[in-house]
Scaffold this active site. Structure first.
Site, mmCIF file in Angstrom:
data_model
loop_
_atom_site.group_PDB
_atom_site.id
_atom_site.type_symbol
_atom_site.label_atom_id
_atom_site.label_comp_id
_atom_site.label_asym_id
_atom_site.label_seq_id
_atom_site.Cartn_x
_atom_site.Cartn_y
_atom_site.Cartn_z
ATOM 1 N N TRP A 16 4.207 -0.350 10.503
ATOM 2 C CA TRP A 16 4.740 -1.409 9.648
ATOM 3 C C TRP A 16 4.016 -2.725 9.889
ATOM 4 C CZ3 TRP A 16 7.090 -0.397 5.453
ATOM 5 C CH2 TRP A 16 7.851 0.778 5.342
ATOM 6 N N ASP A 37 -2.109 2.848 2.711
ATOM 7 C CA ASP A 37 -1.477 2.904 4.015
ATOM 8 C C ASP A 37 -1.890 4.239 4.627
ATOM 9 O OD1 ASP A 37 0.106 2.266 6.112
ATOM 10 O OD2 ASP A 37 1.983 2.858 5.147
ATOM 11 N N LYS A 95 12.955 17.417 -4.589
ATOM 12 C CA LYS A 95 12.294 18.667 -4.942
ATOM 13 C C LYS A 95 13.241 19.833 -4.727
ATOM 14 C CE LYS A 95 7.601 17.218 -4.027
ATOM 15 N NZ LYS A 95 7.171 16.545 -2.814
ATOM 16 N N GLN A 149 12.333 -1.203 0.814
ATOM 17 C CA GLN A 149 11.356 -1.938 1.616
ATOM 18 C C GLN A 149 11.924 -3.230 2.189
ATOM 19 O OE1 GLN A 149 8.539 -0.878 2.571
ATOM 20 N NE2 GLN A 149 8.515 0.963 1.324
ATOM 21 N N TRP A 181 8.530 -3.389 4.350
ATOM 22 C CA TRP A 181 7.405 -4.256 4.033
ATOM 23 C C TRP A 181 7.832 -5.695 3.779
ATOM 24 C CZ3 TRP A 181 4.710 -5.668 -0.905
ATOM 25 C CH2 TRP A 181 3.400 -6.083 -0.673
ATOM 26 N N PRO A 225 0.811 -1.214 0.000
ATOM 27 C CA PRO A 225 0.000 0.000 0.000
ATOM 28 C C PRO A 225 0.845 1.266 0.000
ATOM 29 C CG PRO A 225 0.122 -0.914 2.203
ATOM 30 C CD PRO A 225 0.888 -1.851 1.320
ATOM 31 N N LYS A 260 20.380 11.722 -6.507
ATOM 32 C CA LYS A 260 19.072 11.471 -5.949
ATOM 33 C C LYS A 260 18.104 12.549 -6.444
ATOM 34 C CE LYS A 260 17.902 9.588 -1.450
ATOM 35 N NZ LYS A 260 18.479 9.381 -0.143
#
Length: 1120
Positions: free
Chosen positions: A590, A85, A670, A630, A634, A46, A667
């Site tokens: 988590w 999530d 913004k 993750q 996850w 999610p 990387k």
RNA sequence: ACUGGUGUAGCGCAAUUGGUUAGCGCACUUGCCUGAUACGUAAGAGGUUGGUGGUUCGAGUCCAUCCAUCGGUACCA
């Protein structure tokens, strides 16, 4: 009619196909039409909808989507439930920021109820944007019925899982060392600790303490050196206030240490100390100096400016492990396991950069300390408080407890006193003085270092053990490790390395979060903490509430919303009537996401017909995918919960994709302004080109340097080529009304080149199927692209052009149409998982006319299966020869500056073996027309005519010859024509190397033809081609004719004639062109669709062209 | 600092798992072909395969070590 287009417009195709999918319910049907008993289980991780989607989400979702689509096309039913999530700290922090409040204000300035309402509203802020990107990128996932982690049903399943772990005795309440602000009275998250300005340089009192060793078997080897005199290990600390809590000393196993004899600078007593050899220069400097020759340590007098020292012994850290020492500040002993305290242990974190190379361990005040202490069965310095609860020697206000003698009641840091109330001497200083006077301090100094501060109170934080609920994950780590080996990780290194190592060193899972917006811990505890109840369902909660109501005379009901604050108000009752209140903590988000396999189906309360882990139904997943970040997120939580709750893996195959960086490998952020806006990219280049680029450019698990010019290249090279192939096909198929109504021409009846491309196509199907099945999408896309570009477009179509536009609608023409059609439909299926829009566009455009396929969309079609009968490796090899030979001839023409339009008589081809000649014969016509030559002459009896070269075959020979290989290679390189001829005649030879005899066969050599003396030759590997460049008048005339065809065609084109227009041609009558026209008039007329070609003195309305170097010519072309 | 990945032409990537002229695409130079394709094709330029050392008859590939870079973990006495 096949649809024709002006140009390739991928974004427009996206729009059309999206509409088509939606109007035909293609996605739903791609699931519902499949066999419910043949499933491929996919779990969607999610996303959190309170942030905007980025280009990296397009990457991750392309990976997910493509394998789901592939397995759908394999006939499997692939359920894809979307999810959100919705809990967690980032959401809470953003809400706090918006509301302009801090954590302390929640419950005071704003009610928990209102606060959680705000969170619930914020959490789906960008849902529309997410739905939009999902749609636009072609990610097929069920957005209509997603699972949402804040739903009561979801929460109930999570509670079920927690209860299951609780019943397995895997939940416990314990201590963990966390950053803690005594001034604020709250723990800080690592997130908060990373706030700018949290770390500040401060000056602290640091001390090197002397720990006196106990004399026993383990330490005897040291005492024997000092003749029984005391030995001290010295260790450095910047927080002397933790010294009363010391329970161990850590050394590095491999580090070199020294035992040094010298004097204490404060007491002037002789001492024997142990420290790292590398740090002698640092710690035994200044006042200290090595003993000089002829001097004796006994000469030292208290008050001497310099203190001599001498090294008695060198030793490794490992030798000291297990040595016992006397407690440094014996105020109190740990309440349990005290016998194990105060010994030397090994710590892999010990370095010789600073201090003494020996680290003071206080497990109650350092995360590392607690960890290493636990691993070595060292007790932390905990004592029992009034309620018999274990507590550290410092209380929650930051004061020493009463057990710490004269220090009791003092704050450990002077900063914690209110303004003006701090004593002159801080706890650190008092402890240092005490150590000095007791001959327990080797050195006390001011030390400047960076130390974290609480961003709210500006006071230094403590690392402090706090109460938390834990999952005893460490007790299951062996099982998790074992089961992990059965998971197919892509890439494997992430599974074995990063994930495997992580599992090996697994710590218990800290579940507690003292926040407000999340799933409440369903555990109720009595005031004395003796009695506990864990609730595993809403029904159970209802029953317990009834019990409590009866016992306590209350009137509680099951809350409508399981979140705080409602759930907090519920009081339950223990069996003996004691009231139980809920533990206020929330659980780690988590755990929410790791519960999704079960909670998305509200297991075990509903949907047991489609999901039941006990029956391996819908579980474990066949496939999951997420970003590599993750791994400990996850991927871990899924695995951990599955192993602990069901003793199973949660997924069989997992692809972890790398980061998406900007084109320079930076990387995306913004702040730097280098983040790629996914909507813009999709709108400009289309979803398919973006997806194809991401998958084909690099393996998904490598970091992707995202460069839009790469997408453009993919668009041009792959989609452009395929589009042009389709356009070409459509153009002529419309003219001929080809709609595949004829029976399929049998393979045997199709020309060589058709059988060749079909053979390649079937090889391709085989390889691509295997690649997709092995989660190697990059290899698959590259092969599809190579086939389309190199073979289909630039060889098959190019060589077959004439078959499409010349002549009647013959069997040969039908074969050509059928062949090209089959290739395109098959490619549309092969590419469909990665480029779902274009694939469906091409598939539909073709199938609308022919109705050959039964499915309305490529995504409802079956993935192609290879026909082994159609694969002819010999044929593929043959065509390879044709391509190489053509290439060689073209390069010879270039060398001699003979343009391809000028026909030549023949090429000579030395025959490598009889098979070779047959092979080339099969593709002879293709070669001849490609290079514009009349015939091929084979040179068979080559001795004397052809100069051959010979090389050893290192692969076969090297293995047998071993170190003789060099000698052999040299011998072979000296072979002349005679030796080679002998070798070929006998099919092998004997060779004696250093008295050893070897039998060599033809296999062990690579024989090449290199030259045909007297001819113009070119070679490539074993192939050699000679070209006859003699120009007869006949050839010259034909050359002129072909030049004329070219010029006239150009004129037609320039004047925008239709392809089918008939024309009349007048050519200026010059001697150079006469032979060409008289000899090849019919040919020219046929090529350019001319009714007549006439030679005239001066053509009317003529165009001037240059026929050859320096030969200008006027030609007139008119429509008739 | 520890730990994993990566390092091949200006850029993006290959190299049959150790086999001998290190390939492909983009970009560049010069030709050619083309009535589907700003496509293709030919020639050219561009490489000490990050450095060093080793194993081997043979190393881009294996080992050691260092360097660079990107992640992850840890920030500490």
């Amino acid at each position: 009619m096949y649809k024709s287009y002006d140009s390739l417009n991928l974004p427009e195709i996206d729009r059309q196909i999206l509409e088509f999918w939606e109007s035909e319910n293609v996605f739903e049907r791609s699931i519902s039409e499949k066999d419910a008993n043949n499933t491929y289980v996919f779990y969607e991780g999610p996303p959190s909808a309170n942030g905007k989607p980025g280009i990296h989400h397009v990457m991750a979702r392309t990976v997910k989507d493509l394998f789901c689509r592939f397995h759908t096309m394999q006939g499997q039913r692939v359920q894809r439930k979307g999810g959100w999530d919705t809990h967690g700290l980032p959401i809470e922090l953003s809400v706090e920021k918006e509301l302009g409040i801090t954590k302390e204000d929640i419950g005071t300035k704003i009610s928990v109820d209102d606060y959680n309402k705000a969170c619930r509203e914020t959490v789906m802020r960008y849902k529309d944007m997410w739905d939009d990107i999902t749609r636009k990128m072609g990610y097929w996932v069920d957005l209509e019925n997603p699972y949402i982690t804040f739903d009561n049903n979801y929460i109930e399943s999570v509670w079920f899982l927690l209860k299951r772990l609780y019943d397995k005795d895997l939940l416990y309440k314990g201590y963990t060392i966390q950053p803690y602000s005594p001034a604020a009275g709250t723990g800080l998250s690592s997130h908060e600790l990373n706030q700018p300005g949290a770390y500040r340089d401060v000056t602290d009192t640091s001390a090197i303490a002397q720990f006196k060793l106990k004399k026993d078997a383990a330490s005897d080897f040291l005492f024997s050196v000092t003749n029984g005199a005391d030995v001290h290990i010295i260790a450095w600390t910047t927080t002397p206030w933790t010294l009363p809590s010391n329970t161990a000393l850590a050394v590095g196993n491999k580090i070199d240490y020294v035992l040094v004899k010298t004097f204490n600078q404060y007491t002037h007593e002789p001492i024997n100390i142990v420290l790292a050899k590398a740090l002698m220069g640092k710690q035994l400097s200044g006042k200290y100096k090595p003993l000089e020759e002829g001097q004796s340590l006994d000469d030292y007098q208290a008050g001497d400016k310099k203190i001599p020292f001498t090294v008695l012994k060198e030793l490794k850290g490992a030798e000291m492990v297990g040595i016992r020492y006397e407690q440094l500040l014996p105020y109190v002993l740990p309440y349990e396991n005290a016998a194990q305290a105060f010994q030397v242990i090994a710590g892999n974190f010990v370095t010789t950069e600073d201090g003494t190379g020996i680290v003071h361990i206080a497990p109650t005040f350092g995360a590392d300390d607690a960890q290493v202490g636990k691993e070595n069965n060292i007790p932390p310095m905990l004592v029992l408080d009034e309620n018999e609860n274990p507590v550290p020697l410092v209380d929650l206000q930051g004061k020493f407890r009463k057990e710490v003698g004269e220090l009791a009641g003092l704050y450990v840091k002077n900063e914690y006193y209110t303004e003006g109330n701090a004593p002159d001497k801080s706890a650190d200083v008092l402890i240092s003085i005490k150590l000095k006077t007791e001959n327990k301090a080797f050195k006390v100094e001011k030390y400047v270092h960076s130390y974290p501060h609480c961003w709210r109170t500006d006071k230094p934080i403590l690392y402090y053990p706090l109460d938390s609920w834990f999952i005893k994950a460490s007790s299951m780590k062996e099982r998790m490790f074992e089961l992990n080996k059965t998971i197919n990780w892509k890439p494997a290194a992430t599974g074995e390395g990063r994930f495997g190592k992580w599992l090996e060193n697994l710590n218990d899972w800290n579940l507690s979060r003292s926040r407000f917006w999340g799933i409440p811990l369903p555990i109720w505890v009595s005031e004395d903490k003796e009695q506990k109840k864990c609730i595993g369902s809403i029904e159970e909660l209802g029953k317990e509430i009834e019990k409590a109501n009866a016992a306590l005379g209350k009137n509680q009901t099951v809350p409508k919303d399981m979140h705080r604050p409602y759930i907090d108000e519920i009081v339950l009752v223990a069996e003996d009537g004691t009231p139980l209140t809920r533990e206020l903590d929330l659980i780690d988000v988590w755990f929410d996401s790791g519960s999704m396999p079960y909670a998305q189906w509200h297991y075990p309360f509903e949907n047991l017909d489609k999901f039941d882990p006990e029956k391996k139904m819908g579980f474990p997943a066949d496939f999951i995918a997420e970003g590599v970040d993750q791994t400990r997120g996850w991927f871990y939580t899924l695995h951990a919960i599955a192993v602990m709750a069901f003793d199973s893996i949660a997924y069989k195959n997992v692809v972890s994709n790398g980061l998406v960086q900007d084109k320079n490998g930076q990387k995306m952020s913004k702040r730097l302004g280098n983040a790629v806006e996914p909507f813009e990219t999709l709108a400009k280049y289309g979803a398919d080109a973006t997806r194809w680029y991401m998958i084909s450019n690099a393996q998904p698990w490598d970091n992707l340097k995202f460069d839009v010019s790469g997408i453009d290249e993919v668009r041009r090279k792959f989609f452009g080529t395929l589009y042009n192939t389709y356009s070409f096909f459509g153009l002529y198929a419309n003219v001929d009304k080809f709609n595949f109504s004829e029976a399929e021409v049998s393979l045997a009846d199709r020309p060589e080149i058709d059988r060749w491309i079909i053979s390649l196509l079937n090889s391709l199907i085989k390889e691509v199927t295997a690649d997709y099945a092995n989660y190697e999408a990059t290899a698959a896309t590259r092969k599809i692209q190579e086939f389309t570009d190199q073979h289909l477009s630039n060889w098959y179509v190019r060589l077959c052009r004439r078959r499409f536009w010349k002549g009647d609608y013959s069997a040969d023409k039908i074969a050509a149409y059928q062949t090209l059609y089959t290739c395109m439909v098959t490619i549309s299926k092969l590419m469909a998982p990665v480029a779902p829009f274009f694939a469906d566009w091409m598939y539909s455009n073709l199938n609308t006319i022919t109705k050959k396929e039964t499915s309305v969309s490529v995504h409802l079609a079956d993935f192609p299966t290879a026909d082994d009968q159609a694969i002819d490796k010999g044929l593929e090899q043959r065509m390879d020869y044709a391509q190489s030979i053509s290439s060689l001839v073209l390069s010879l023409r270039k060398k001699e500056s003979i343009r391809v339009r000028q026909p030549l008589q023949k090429i000579l081809l030395p025959v490598l073996n009889p098979d070779f000649q047959t092979q080339v014969e099969g593709v002879k016509d293709l070669i001849l027309s490609e290079v514009n030559v009349k015939e091929i002459e084979y040179v068979t009896d080559t001795e004397g005519i052809i100069k051959k070269g010979i090389k050893p075959n290192f692969k076969t020979l090297g293995r047998r010859m071993g170190k003789h290989m060099k000698t052999v290679a040299q011998a072979i390189s000296k072979f002349g024509d005679a030796e080679i001829a002998n070798l070929e005649r006998n099919g092998g030879m004997q060779m004696v190397i250093n008295d050893e005899e070897f039998t060599l066969t033809l296999e062990d050599f690579e024989i090449t033809t290199q030259d045909i003396p007297g001819w113009l030759v070119a070679s490539d590997g074993p192939l050699t081609v000679a070209l006859d460049v003699t120009l007869t008048d006949e050839l010259k005339a034909e050359g002129v004719a072909r030049e004329l065809v070219n010029r006239i065609q150009n004129i037609r084109k320039d004047q925008n004639f239709e392809i089918t227009d008939r024309i009349l041609v007048e050519i200026e009558n010059k001697t150079e062109v006469q032979a060409g026209i008289t000899g090849f008039k019919d040919y020219i007329a046929n090529e350019v669709l001319a009714d007549d070609i006439v030679l005239v003195a001066s053509p009317t309305d003529a165009v001037a062209v240059e026929l050859q170097e320096g030969l200008a010519l006027n030609i007139s072309v008119k429509r008739t």
